[in-house]
Design an enzyme around this catalytic site. Structure first.
Site, PDB file in Angstrom:
ATOM      1  N   ASP A  95       0.723  -1.395  -0.152  1.00  0.00           N
ATOM      2  CA  ASP A  95       0.091  -0.214   0.266  1.00  0.00           C
ATOM      3  C   ASP A  95       0.958   1.144   0.337  1.00  0.00           C
ATOM      4  O   ASP A  95       1.997   1.308   0.588  1.00  0.00           O
ATOM      5  CB  ASP A  95      -1.018   0.602   0.800  1.00  0.00           C
ATOM      6  CG  ASP A  95      -2.221  -1.184   0.866  1.00  0.00           C
ATOM      7  OD1 ASP A  95      -2.582  -1.718   0.184  1.00  0.00           O
ATOM      8  OD2 ASP A  95      -3.340  -0.443   2.137  1.00  0.00           O
ATOM      9  N   HIS A 152       4.845  -7.514  -0.562  1.00  0.00           N
ATOM     10  CA  HIS A 152       4.186  -9.045  -0.687  1.00  0.00           C
ATOM     11  C   HIS A 152       5.608  -8.940  -2.054  1.00  0.00           C
ATOM     12  O   HIS A 152       5.473  -8.226  -2.673  1.00  0.00           O
ATOM     13  CB  HIS A 152       2.417  -8.673  -1.278  1.00  0.00           C
ATOM     14  CG  HIS A 152       2.550  -9.130  -0.183  1.00  0.00           C
ATOM     15  ND1 HIS A 152       1.268  -9.632   0.622  1.00  0.00           N
ATOM     16  CD2 HIS A 152       1.774  -7.827   1.126  1.00  0.00           C
ATOM     17  CE1 HIS A 152       1.055  -9.317   1.818  1.00  0.00           C
ATOM     18  NE2 HIS A 152       1.171  -8.042   1.797  1.00  0.00           N
ATOM     19  N   SER A 255       8.938   3.909   5.365  1.00  0.00           N
ATOM     20  CA  SER A 255       9.328   3.352   4.290  1.00  0.00           C
ATOM     21  C   SER A 255       8.904   3.366   2.817  1.00  0.00           C
ATOM     22  O   SER A 255       8.040   3.735   2.687  1.00  0.00           O
ATOM     23  CB  SER A 255      10.676   3.287   5.103  1.00  0.00           C
ATOM     24  OG  SER A 255      11.826   2.516   3.736  1.00  0.00           O
TER      25      SER A 255
END
Length: 288
Positions: A95, A152, A255
């Site tokens: 995200d 991911h 980050s």
């Protein structure tokens, strides 16, 4: 929170004077405090300031988390993110917001506002790895404090190697990317190399100020402890395979993720560009 309100150049300049690693060590300790009154108040204040919606989280109240770090690295409820299903699709690894995306121009990647940096420096000076990505493609995803902070797989692949490159801990938000030269090649970072059907792929987790820990699902915490020298791990032949959308790591505080593909293997989708908000699993393009 206060620093975020400063003018961009001043915000970036102040960071040169800060004890970046000392602050991160303090944060690493503070976000693991389990006293209910402390961690509950901190989580509530953070949710208000950054407008965090816990409705998607497996744990939906401050009391449900054992500490602030558990909240920050919270898992999502099953089904709240769908991973693109096209066979050749490249899934967004996290995200956040697309910071930059495009082609690697020879050996240089675009950072922001006329700034670029060297691929070899980003990869810790590893020339053998660098050659595989020259004239390839890249995407940089910035994770803001409010975002889901697990990383991911963009495409299915087998883990080949991992490199930890020590460095600075500048912020990686817009203010700093526009004003600190070679930002992603000077910050601490963890580089994960995968063999995929579309050739080699690198997923790079870039550290930042207050990012006190980076971990992977196969190694656990890689930092801390911190090192002054580059560390390398060879996973070839171990069969550590991950499907597209599988969790591979997380930031224990915020980050940026950079994904690299070799030349001719990635085609970015029309309409995807810098400044666009994205969710993990969204199709960013296709690979071949």
């Amino acid at each position: 929170m206060i620093m975020a309100a400063l003018p961009f150049k001043l915000f970036a300049s102040i960071q040169y004077l800060l004890p970046q690693h000392g602050l991160s060590r303090f944060v690493h300790w503070a976000v693991r405090i389990r006293q209910p009154w402390f961690k509950n108040a901190l989580i509530r204040a953070f949710c208000r300031f950054y407008r965090v919606d816990l409705a998607e989280s497996v744990c939906s109240s401050p009391e449900s988390f054992e500490c602030f770090n558990a909240f920050f690295t919270r898992a999502l409820k099953p089904g709240v993110r769908s991973v693109c299903s096209e066979p050749d699709a490249i899934a967004c690894p996290a995200d956040g917001m697309i910071s930059q995306l495009g082609a690697i121009e020879g050996t240089r990647l675009f950072q922001a506002k006329g700034r670029s940096f060297e691929l070899a420096e980003l990869l810790g000076g590893d020339r053998s790895r660098t050659e595989a990505f020259e004239n390839g493609s890249f995407v940089t995803v910035y994770l803001s404090p409010r975002d889901y902070h697990r990383v991911h797989m963009p495409v299915a692949g087998t883990l080949a190697a991992m490199t930890h490159v020590p460095g600075a801990l500048f912020s990686v938000n817009v203010a700093t990317t526009e004003n600190v030269p070679n930002l992603f090649a000077r910050n601490e970072r963890l580089i994960c190399y995968f063999d995929t059907a579309a050739g080699p792929m690198a997923v790079i987790l870039v550290g930042a100020i207050f990012v006190s820990s980076i971990e992977t699902v196969w190694h656990g915490e890689v930092t801390p402890p911190r090192s002054k020298t580059i560390r390398r791990w060879d996973y070839s032949g171990q069969g550590l395979r991950f499907e597209r959308g599988a969790e591979i790591g997380r930031f224990n505080m915020g980050s940026t993720v950079i994904v690299l593909f070799g030349p001719g293997h990635a085609r970015w989708r029309a309409g995807i560009g810098a400044g666009m908000s994205v969710k993990m699993g969204l199709s960013l393009g296709s690979c071949r």
